[in-house]
Design a protein around this motif. Sequence first.
Motif, PDB file in Angstrom:
ATOM      1  N   ASN A   1      51.439 -39.033  -1.125  1.00 24.26           N
ATOM      2  CA  ASN A   1      50.979 -40.069  -0.193  1.00 24.26           C
ATOM      3  C   ASN A   1      49.534 -40.467  -0.472  1.00 24.26           C
ATOM      4  O   ASN A   1      49.179 -41.637  -0.354  1.00 24.26           O
ATOM      5  N   ARG A   2      48.703 -39.490  -0.840  1.00 23.99           N
ATOM      6  CA  ARG A   2      47.309 -39.802  -1.197  1.00 23.99           C
ATOM      7  C   ARG A   2      47.271 -40.707  -2.416  1.00 23.99           C
ATOM      8  O   ARG A   2      46.486 -41.658  -2.475  1.00 23.99           O
ATOM      9  N   LEU A   3      48.110 -40.412  -3.408  1.00 22.04           N
ATOM     10  CA  LEU A   3      48.139 -41.241  -4.618  1.00 22.04           C
ATOM     11  C   LEU A   3      48.607 -42.663  -4.297  1.00 22.04           C
ATOM     12  O   LEU A   3      48.076 -43.637  -4.841  1.00 22.04           O
ATOM     13  N   LYS A   4      49.592 -42.781  -3.406  1.00 23.00           N
ATOM     14  CA  LYS A   4      50.043 -44.107  -2.996  1.00 23.00           C
ATOM     15  C   LYS A   4      48.922 -44.871  -2.300  1.00 23.00           C
ATOM     16  O   LYS A   4      48.717 -46.057  -2.548  1.00 23.00           O
ATOM     17  N   ALA A   5      48.208 -44.185  -1.420  1.00 23.66           N
ATOM     18  CA  ALA A   5      47.112 -44.829  -0.693  1.00 23.66           C
ATOM     19  C   ALA A   5      46.003 -45.251  -1.641  1.00 23.66           C
ATOM     20  O   ALA A   5      45.443 -46.343  -1.509  1.00 23.66           O
ATOM     21  N   GLU A   6      45.675 -44.393  -2.622  1.00 23.54           N
ATOM     22  CA  GLU A   6      44.632 -44.741  -3.592  1.00 23.54           C
ATOM     23  C   GLU A   6      45.017 -45.971  -4.400  1.00 23.54           C
ATOM     24  O   GLU A   6      44.203 -46.873  -4.605  1.00 23.54           O
ATOM     25  N   SER A   7      46.263 -46.009  -4.882  1.00 24.45           N
ATOM     26  CA  SER A   7      46.684 -47.166  -5.683  1.00 24.45           C
ATOM     27  C   SER A   7      46.735 -48.429  -4.827  1.00 24.45           C
ATOM     28  O   SER A   7      46.382 -49.506  -5.290  1.00 24.45           O
ATOM     29  N   PHE A   8      47.156 -48.302  -3.559  1.00 20.57           N
ATOM     30  CA  PHE A   8      47.178 -49.452  -2.662  1.00 20.57           C
ATOM     31  C   PHE A   8      45.768 -49.991  -2.439  1.00 20.57           C
ATOM     32  O   PHE A   8      45.535 -51.200  -2.526  1.00 20.57           O
ATOM     33  N   LEU A   9      44.821 -49.092  -2.182  1.00 20.26           N
ATOM     34  CA  LEU A   9      43.447 -49.528  -1.958  1.00 20.26           C
ATOM     35  C   LEU A   9      42.837 -50.135  -3.214  1.00 20.26           C
ATOM     36  O   LEU A   9      42.098 -51.113  -3.148  1.00 20.26           O
ATOM     37  N   ARG A  10      43.149 -49.563  -4.373  1.00 20.19           N
ATOM     38  CA  ARG A  10      42.639 -50.105  -5.635  1.00 20.19           C
ATOM     39  C   ARG A  10      43.179 -51.522  -5.862  1.00 20.19           C
ATOM     40  O   ARG A  10      42.442 -52.427  -6.261  1.00 20.19           O
ATOM     41  N   ASP A  11      44.487 -51.718  -5.586  1.00 22.19           N
ATOM     42  CA  ASP A  11      45.077 -53.049  -5.746  1.00 22.19           C
ATOM     43  C   ASP A  11      44.472 -54.053  -4.769  1.00 22.19           C
ATOM     44  O   ASP A  11      44.211 -55.199  -5.128  1.00 22.19           O
ATOM     45  N   MET A  12      44.242 -53.620  -3.546  1.00 21.68           N
ATOM     46  CA  MET A  12      43.624 -54.504  -2.555  1.00 21.68           C
ATOM     47  C   MET A  12      42.212 -54.890  -2.978  1.00 21.68           C
ATOM     48  O   MET A  12      41.792 -56.035  -2.831  1.00 21.68           O
ATOM     49  N   LYS A  13      41.492 -53.926  -3.533  1.00 24.29           N
ATOM     50  CA  LYS A  13      40.132 -54.204  -4.003  1.00 24.29           C
ATOM     51  C   LYS A  13      40.152 -55.249  -5.116  1.00 24.29           C
ATOM     52  O   LYS A  13      39.325 -56.159  -5.156  1.00 24.29           O
ATOM     53  N   ARG A  14      41.112 -55.140  -6.024  1.00 24.00           N
ATOM     54  CA  ARG A  14      41.214 -56.106  -7.120  1.00 24.00           C
ATOM     55  C   ARG A  14      41.565 -57.488  -6.616  1.00 24.00           C
ATOM     56  O   ARG A  14      41.125 -58.494  -7.182  1.00 24.00           O
ATOM     57  N   LYS A  15      42.372 -57.549  -5.560  1.00 25.61           N
ATOM     58  CA  LYS A  15      42.730 -58.856  -5.014  1.00 25.61           C
ATOM     59  C   LYS A  15      41.554 -59.492  -4.286  1.00 25.61           C
ATOM     60  O   LYS A  15      41.370 -60.698  -4.326  1.00 25.61           O
ATOM     61  N   VAL A  16      40.752 -58.682  -3.639  1.00 24.13           N
ATOM     62  CA  VAL A  16      39.616 -59.199  -2.888  1.00 24.13           C
ATOM     63  C   VAL A  16      38.472 -59.572  -3.814  1.00 24.13           C
ATOM     64  O   VAL A  16      37.854 -60.623  -3.662  1.00 24.13           O
ATOM     65  N   MET A  17      38.172 -58.728  -4.788  1.00 22.92           N
ATOM     66  CA  MET A  17      37.055 -58.967  -5.709  1.00 22.92           C
ATOM     67  C   MET A  17      37.542 -58.985  -7.156  1.00 22.92           C
ATOM     68  O   MET A  17      37.220 -58.091  -7.926  1.00 22.92           O
ATOM     69  N   PRO A  18      38.312 -59.982  -7.576  1.00 26.36           N
ATOM     70  CA  PRO A  18      38.830 -59.965  -8.936  1.00 26.36           C
ATOM     71  C   PRO A  18      37.762 -60.171  -9.998  1.00 26.36           C
ATOM     72  O   PRO A  18      37.880 -59.678 -11.102  1.00 26.36           O
ATOM     73  N   THR A  19      36.699 -60.886  -9.668  1.00 27.66           N
ATOM     74  CA  THR A  19      35.694 -61.193 -10.682  1.00 27.66           C
ATOM     75  C   THR A  19      34.944 -59.942 -11.126  1.00 27.66           C
ATOM     76  O   THR A  19      34.556 -59.839 -12.274  1.00 27.66           O
ATOM     77  N   VAL A  20      34.753 -58.992 -10.232  1.00 25.42           N
ATOM     78  CA  VAL A  20      34.027 -57.773 -10.593  1.00 25.42           C
ATOM     79  C   VAL A  20      34.793 -57.002 -11.661  1.00 25.42           C
ATOM     80  O   VAL A  20      34.234 -56.558 -12.659  1.00 25.42           O
ATOM     81  N   PHE A  21      36.095 -56.866 -11.478  1.00 24.53           N
ATOM     82  CA  PHE A  21      36.895 -56.106 -12.433  1.00 24.53           C
ATOM     83  C   PHE A  21      37.062 -56.874 -13.744  1.00 24.53           C
ATOM     84  O   PHE A  21      37.053 -56.283 -14.808  1.00 24.53           O
ATOM     85  N   GLU A  22      37.202 -58.205 -13.670  1.00 21.59           N
ATOM     86  CA  GLU A  22      37.341 -58.982 -14.892  1.00 21.59           C
ATOM     87  C   GLU A  22      36.075 -58.908 -15.730  1.00 21.59           C
ATOM     88  O   GLU A  22      36.136 -58.771 -16.947  1.00 21.59           O
ATOM     89  N   LYS A  23      34.917 -59.000 -15.081  1.00 26.51           N
ATOM     90  CA  LYS A  23      33.662 -58.931 -15.817  1.00 26.51           C
ATOM     91  C   LYS A  23      33.461 -57.559 -16.421  1.00 26.51           C
ATOM     92  O   LYS A  23      32.958 -57.438 -17.528  1.00 26.51           O
ATOM     93  N   ALA A  24      33.853 -56.513 -15.723  1.00 31.39           N
ATOM     94  CA  ALA A  24      33.666 -55.157 -16.223  1.00 31.39           C
ATOM     95  C   ALA A  24      34.497 -54.926 -17.477  1.00 31.39           C
ATOM     96  O   ALA A  24      34.081 -54.216 -18.389  1.00 31.39           O
ATOM     97  N   GLU A  25      35.677 -55.531 -17.531  1.00 29.69           N
ATOM     98  CA  GLU A  25      36.527 -55.355 -18.705  1.00 29.69           C
ATOM     99  C   GLU A  25      36.070 -56.219 -19.879  1.00 29.69           C
ATOM    100  O   GLU A  25      36.386 -55.935 -21.022  1.00 29.69           O
ATOM    101  N   GLN A  26      35.308 -57.267 -19.618  1.00 26.18           N
ATOM    102  CA  GLN A  26      34.908 -58.189 -20.670  1.00 26.18           C
ATOM    103  C   GLN A  26      33.545 -57.864 -21.267  1.00 26.18           C
ATOM    104  O   GLN A  26      33.148 -58.491 -22.238  1.00 26.18           O
TER     105      GLN A  26
END
Length: 90
Positions: A29-54
């Motif tokens: 359940n902790r792993l599910k919650a972590e992945s859910f929160l990570r996905d929500m973070k990417r949806k809210v702030m996509p530019t931060v993750f895109e810039k970090a990968e580039q």
Amino acid sequence: MKRVVGIGSLVAVGAGASAAAMWLSNKPNRLKAESFLRDMKRKVMPTVFEKAEQLPIHKGGHPHPHDIEDNKMVDEGATYAVQFYNEKMQ
């Protein structure tokens, strides 16, 4: 006018917190919650993750002592700042 929090509200918050703690005590359940929160973070702030990968940083921090070109660039940057400071102070 001040609003006083009722005892029912405190009981509801306490029940919710204890239910969440019980649910998160299980590792899957902790792993599910972590992945859910990570996905929500990417949806809210996509530019931060895109810039970090580039970012094209292959090496950072202190230059290698035998990398002459990199050392020269760092040295020129340092002298530019000193020269700029000296011109402003004079």
